[in-house]
Design an enzyme around this catalytic site. Sequence first.
Site, PDB file in Angstrom:
ATOM      1  N   CYS A  40       2.948 -25.606  11.289  1.00 15.50           N
ATOM      2  CA  CYS A  40       3.204 -24.105  10.068  1.00 15.50           C
ATOM      3  C   CYS A  40       4.085 -23.021  11.163  1.00 15.50           C
ATOM      4  CB  CYS A  40       1.761 -23.737  10.172  1.00 15.50           C
ATOM      5  SG  CYS A  40       1.145 -22.163   8.804  1.00 15.50           S
ATOM      6  N   HIS A  41       4.397 -22.196  10.231  1.00 15.08           N
ATOM      7  CA  HIS A  41       4.739 -21.216  11.391  1.00 15.08           C
ATOM      8  C   HIS A  41       4.007 -19.715  12.120  1.00 15.08           C
ATOM      9  CE1 HIS A  41       8.308 -18.075  11.299  1.00 15.08           C
ATOM     10  NE2 HIS A  41       7.525 -17.338  11.999  1.00 15.08           N
ATOM     11  N   THR A  42       2.525 -20.567  11.971  1.00 15.38           N
ATOM     12  CA  THR A  42       1.192 -19.841  13.006  1.00 15.38           C
ATOM     13  C   THR A  42       1.153 -20.535  14.413  1.00 15.38           C
ATOM     14  OG1 THR A  42      -0.062 -19.339  11.164  1.00 15.38           O
ATOM     15  CG2 THR A  42      -1.096 -19.423  13.201  1.00 15.38           C
ATOM     16  N   HIS A  62      -2.469 -27.297  13.806  1.00 17.45           N
ATOM     17  CA  HIS A  62      -4.080 -26.782  12.864  1.00 17.45           C
ATOM     18  C   HIS A  62      -3.590 -27.628  11.797  1.00 17.45           C
ATOM     19  CE1 HIS A  62      -0.716 -23.175  12.350  1.00 17.45           C
ATOM     20  NE2 HIS A  62      -1.425 -23.461  10.881  1.00 17.45           N
ATOM     21  N   GLU A  63      -2.505 -28.549  11.298  1.00 21.86           N
ATOM     22  CA  GLU A  63      -2.573 -28.449   9.853  1.00 21.86           C
ATOM     23  C   GLU A  63      -2.268 -30.887   9.812  1.00 21.86           C
ATOM     24  OE1 GLU A  63       0.178 -26.621   6.774  1.00 21.86           O
ATOM     25  OE2 GLU A  63       1.641 -28.354   8.047  1.00 21.86           O
ATOM     26  N   CYS A  92     -20.346 -24.226   8.626  1.00 21.45           N
ATOM     27  CA  CYS A  92     -21.178 -25.423   9.096  1.00 21.45           C
ATOM     28  C   CYS A  92     -22.379 -25.132   7.943  1.00 21.45           C
ATOM     29  CB  CYS A  92     -21.932 -24.253  10.518  1.00 21.45           C
ATOM     30  SG  CYS A  92     -22.448 -22.786  10.005  1.00 21.45           S
ATOM     31  N   CYS A  95     -24.772 -20.736   9.281  1.00 18.70           N
ATOM     32  CA  CYS A  95     -24.300 -19.560   9.407  1.00 18.70           C
ATOM     33  C   CYS A  95     -24.741 -18.012   8.496  1.00 18.70           C
ATOM     34  CB  CYS A  95     -23.178 -19.174  10.093  1.00 18.70           C
ATOM     35  SG  CYS A  95     -21.394 -18.938   8.792  1.00 18.70           S
ATOM     36  N   CYS A  98     -21.829 -18.234   6.052  1.00 17.49           N
ATOM     37  CA  CYS A  98     -21.250 -19.420   5.228  1.00 17.49           C
ATOM     38  C   CYS A  98     -22.593 -19.368   4.059  1.00 17.49           C
ATOM     39  CB  CYS A  98     -21.853 -20.965   5.736  1.00 17.49           C
ATOM     40  SG  CYS A  98     -20.104 -21.458   6.803  1.00 17.49           S
ATOM     41  N   CYS A 106     -16.729 -18.967   8.007  1.00 20.20           N
ATOM     42  CA  CYS A 106     -17.931 -19.211   9.405  1.00 20.20           C
ATOM     43  C   CYS A 106     -17.064 -18.969   9.934  1.00 20.20           C
ATOM     44  CB  CYS A 106     -17.616 -21.020   8.496  1.00 20.20           C
ATOM     45  SG  CYS A 106     -18.663 -21.700  10.140  1.00 20.20           S
ATOM     46  N   ARG A 110     -16.268 -19.587  16.038  1.00 20.57           N
ATOM     47  CA  ARG A 110     -14.926 -19.251  16.008  1.00 20.57           C
ATOM     48  C   ARG A 110     -14.860 -18.539  17.383  1.00 20.57           C
ATOM     49  NH1 ARG A 110     -10.615 -16.739  17.221  1.00 20.57           N
ATOM     50  NH2 ARG A 110      -9.822 -16.391  15.412  1.00 20.57           N
ATOM     51  N   CYS A 169      -3.560 -26.486   5.515  1.00 21.21           N
ATOM     52  CA  CYS A 169      -3.256 -25.167   6.589  1.00 21.21           C
ATOM     53  C   CYS A 169      -2.438 -25.073   4.973  1.00 21.21           C
ATOM     54  CB  CYS A 169      -2.655 -24.864   7.459  1.00 21.21           C
ATOM     55  SG  CYS A 169      -2.689 -23.566   7.545  1.00 21.21           S
ATOM     56  N   ARG A 364       8.756 -27.308   5.347  1.00 16.60           N
ATOM     57  CA  ARG A 364       7.505 -28.095   6.296  1.00 16.60           C
ATOM     58  C   ARG A 364       8.077 -29.353   6.846  1.00 16.60           C
ATOM     59  NH1 ARG A 364       4.622 -23.615   7.047  1.00 16.60           N
ATOM     60  NH2 ARG A 364       2.056 -24.482   6.845  1.00 16.60           N
TER      61      ARG A 364
HETATM   62  P1  NAD Z   1       8.155 -19.805   7.048  1.00 17.36           P
HETATM   63  O1  NAD Z   1       8.986 -18.688   8.216  1.00 17.36           O
HETATM   64  O2  NAD Z   1       7.858 -20.966   6.364  1.00 17.36           O
HETATM   65  O3  NAD Z   1       8.718 -18.209   5.637  1.00 17.36           O
HETATM   66  C1  NAD Z   1       8.625 -17.281   5.850  1.00 17.36           C
HETATM   67  C2  NAD Z   1       9.972 -16.971   4.971  1.00 17.36           C
HETATM   68  O4  NAD Z   1       9.502 -15.695   4.989  1.00 17.36           O
HETATM   69  C3  NAD Z   1      11.248 -17.587   5.223  1.00 17.36           C
HETATM   70  O5  NAD Z   1      11.617 -18.387   3.788  1.00 17.36           O
HETATM   71  C4  NAD Z   1      11.748 -16.649   5.412  1.00 17.36           C
HETATM   72  O6  NAD Z   1      13.089 -16.417   4.995  1.00 17.36           O
HETATM   73  C5  NAD Z   1      11.136 -15.276   4.730  1.00 17.36           C
HETATM   74  N1  NAD Z   1      11.363 -14.146   5.348  1.00 17.36           N
HETATM   75  C6  NAD Z   1      11.490 -13.883   7.499  1.00 17.36           C
HETATM   76  N2  NAD Z   1      11.534 -12.279   6.870  1.00 17.36           N
HETATM   77  C7  NAD Z   1      11.927 -11.952   5.657  1.00 17.36           C
HETATM   78  C8  NAD Z   1      11.918 -10.093   5.407  1.00 17.36           C
HETATM   79  N3  NAD Z   1      12.493  -9.623   5.667  1.00 17.36           N
HETATM   80  N4  NAD Z   1      12.184 -10.234   4.042  1.00 17.36           N
HETATM   81  C9  NAD Z   1      11.762 -11.257   3.496  1.00 17.36           C
HETATM   82  N5  NAD Z   1      11.862 -12.557   3.351  1.00 17.36           N
HETATM   83  C10 NAD Z   1      11.335 -12.745   4.706  1.00 17.36           C
HETATM   84  O7  NAD Z   1       6.495 -19.440   7.716  1.00 17.36           O
HETATM   85  P2  NAD Z   1       5.186 -20.112   6.533  1.00 17.36           P
HETATM   86  O8  NAD Z   1       4.675 -21.620   7.505  1.00 17.36           O
HETATM   87  O9  NAD Z   1       5.368 -19.748   5.206  1.00 17.36           O
HETATM   88  O10 NAD Z   1       3.900 -19.026   6.884  1.00 17.36           O
HETATM   89  C11 NAD Z   1       4.580 -17.975   7.013  1.00 17.36           C
HETATM   90  C12 NAD Z   1       3.597 -16.645   7.541  1.00 17.36           C
HETATM   91  O11 NAD Z   1       2.277 -16.554   6.573  1.00 17.36           O
HETATM   92  C13 NAD Z   1       3.551 -16.342   8.050  1.00 17.36           C
HETATM   93  O12 NAD Z   1       2.927 -15.439   8.854  1.00 17.36           O
HETATM   94  C14 NAD Z   1       2.200 -17.168   8.866  1.00 17.36           C
HETATM   95  O13 NAD Z   1       1.505 -17.220  10.397  1.00 17.36           O
HETATM   96  C15 NAD Z   1       1.160 -17.055   7.746  1.00 17.36           C
HETATM   97  N6  NAD Z   1      -0.083 -17.724   7.765  1.00 17.36           N
HETATM   98  C16 NAD Z   1      -1.308 -17.565   7.234  1.00 17.36           C
HETATM   99  C17 NAD Z   1      -2.177 -17.762   7.387  1.00 17.36           C
HETATM  100  C18 NAD Z   1      -3.779 -17.576   6.571  1.00 17.36           C
HETATM  101  O14 NAD Z   1      -4.661 -18.144   6.973  1.00 17.36           O
HETATM  102  N7  NAD Z   1      -3.585 -16.762   6.777  1.00 17.36           N
HETATM  103  C19 NAD Z   1      -1.699 -19.622   7.010  1.00 17.36           C
HETATM  104  C20 NAD Z   1      -0.640 -20.175   7.466  1.00 17.36           C
HETATM  105  C21 NAD Z   1       0.391 -19.438   7.974  1.00 17.36           C
HETATM  106  N1  AHE Z   2      -4.791 -15.717  16.728  1.00 19.01           N
HETATM  107  C1  AHE Z   2      -4.685 -13.993  15.492  1.00 19.01           C
HETATM  108  C2  AHE Z   2      -4.978 -14.515  13.974  1.00 19.01           C
HETATM  109  C3  AHE Z   2      -4.313 -15.799  13.430  1.00 19.01           C
HETATM  110  C4  AHE Z   2      -5.125 -15.573  12.256  1.00 19.01           C
HETATM  111  O1  AHE Z   2      -4.881 -14.943  11.724  1.00 19.01           O
HETATM  112  N2  AHE Z   2      -4.988 -16.790  11.536  1.00 19.01           N
HETATM  113  C5  AHE Z   2      -5.403 -16.761  10.334  1.00 19.01           C
HETATM  114  C6  AHE Z   2      -4.845 -17.982   9.746  1.00 19.01           C
HETATM  115  S1  AHE Z   2      -3.404 -18.906  10.463  1.00 19.01           S
HETATM  116  C7  AHE Z   2      -2.616 -20.125   9.824  1.00 19.01           C
HETATM  117  O2  AHE Z   2      -1.898 -20.557   9.974  1.00 19.01           O
HETATM  118  C8  AHE Z   2      -7.204 -17.199  10.203  1.00 19.01           C
HETATM  119  O3  AHE Z   2      -7.897 -17.639   9.713  1.00 19.01           O
HETATM  120  N3  AHE Z   2      -7.713 -15.901  10.635  1.00 19.01           N
HETATM  121  C9  AHE Z   2      -8.276 -15.904  10.792  1.00 19.01           C
HETATM  122  C10 AHE Z   2      -9.262 -16.478  11.901  1.00 19.01           C
HETATM  123  O4  AHE Z   2     -10.923 -16.014  11.817  1.00 19.01           O
HETATM  124  O5  AHE Z   2      -8.397 -16.205  12.552  1.00 19.01           O
HETATM  125  C11 AHE Z   2      -5.018 -12.734  16.169  1.00 19.01           C
HETATM  126  O6  AHE Z   2      -4.091 -12.039  15.350  1.00 19.01           O
HETATM  127  O7  AHE Z   2      -5.548 -12.794  16.997  1.00 19.01           O
HETATM  128 ZN    ZN Z   3      -1.133 -22.382   9.251  1.00 15.89          ZN
END
Ligand code: NAD
Ligand code: AHE
Ligand code: ZN
Length: 369
Positions: A40-42, A62-63, A92, A95, A98, A106, A110, A169, A364
Amino acid sequence: METIAAVAYQAGKPLSIETVQLAEPRAGECLIEIKATGVCHTDEFTLSGADPEGLFPAILGHEGAGIVREVGAGVTSLQPGDHVIPLYTPECRQCEYCLSGKTNLCQAIRETQGRGVMPDGSSRFSIDGEKIHHYMGTSTFSNFTVVPEIALAKIRKDAPFDKVCYIGCGVTTGIGAVINTAKVQPGDNVIVFGLGGIGLNVIQGARMVGANMIVGVDTNPAKKEMAEKFGMTHFVNPSEVEGDLVPYLVDLTKGGADHSFECIGNVDVMRDALECCHKGWGESTIIGVAGAGQEINTRPFQLVTGRVWRGSAFGGAKGRTDVPKIVDWYMDGKINIDDLITHTMPLKDINNAFDLMHAGESIRSVVLF
Ligand code: NAD
Ligand code: AHE
Ligand code: ZN
């Protein structure tokens, strides 16, 4: 025991394939044989050094999906042979969070998860006596890993690991953000920023709930074809828009989006995603993760005039409850995962997954053990 794993020794450096010592699961923990893991991008975000919680050396990932091989004392809900998806957001069921009925976040483990250790404060991974950190409580870039029972979703045994790992994920995050967090309604106009592994699942979710316009915004035109296949109705490449992007999108949607989603992790785009929402009611959901020190900005007037800013982690899903259901959706043909997995590779080639992501060539990549 020994396991093979990809170790992140230093920010910005490729992962190193190593033989790692793995201690047995302690009370409340399970030993998992990982069969497949998405990248994942994360993972890239943390490896890059931008994650304020990033620790090195660590085993990222994480996936994943795999099989329970051993259970520690007191584990009651799982037994060896069960198929599971590790959860970076555990459940869990005890908590305050939850039990609140208001969040999936949860908090039972954490704090230790953020410190790269198991709930008792120690790591199960080491190399020649040197501690290696866990990551997000999952560390799926390892053939074997140890995960707390509360962070494991038990799934059906006929589900293919190489596909359903993505539910750990990206799939759940994207579809869940639409259904659980934003609660997009039939007929809503939706704008999705970033058409990667998350954004395409947002599009898939928006189509499932019957959204009207599904506008995709990405700087990479190569993402258009796949996004259309998943339900995107209009594609916007910001570099081809004359003038400002926000008024263009407001015009395109005849007043603004009912819902927008930021799936990139770019704080400037987060602002655009809020400001392209419909005056009076449009809601923007941040999914992208931004680096240490970065902040979002907008004029408070944007909120005073009815737009709403919110965020979503793991799609608002409660993992042990919801993940098995999403696996069923996949097995019943209700969601498409196969087309989003554009590349597979053995663990020894995992750095290729990061190269493909940087080049914008993959949606992916999945590592197969
Ligand atoms: P990815 O790299 O597969 O996709 C990112 C996309 O954004 C690409 O297609 C890229 O071309 C596009 N992009 C980049 N800059 C841009 C811009 N300025 N304008 C328009 N498009 C642009 O990444 P992903 O795996 O899809 O993850 C995306 C984001 O989500 C990451 O920041 C990741 O950390 C986050 N994420 C968050 C959670 C969550 O639970 N909140 C879960 C998973 C991933
Ligand atoms: N460690 C980062 C935070 C990253 C973050 O926000 N993670 C998401 C999942 S990304 C999965 O690809 C998330 O679940 N956030 C809730 C949490 O408790 O972390 C930072 O900025 O410190
Ligand atoms: Zn992820």
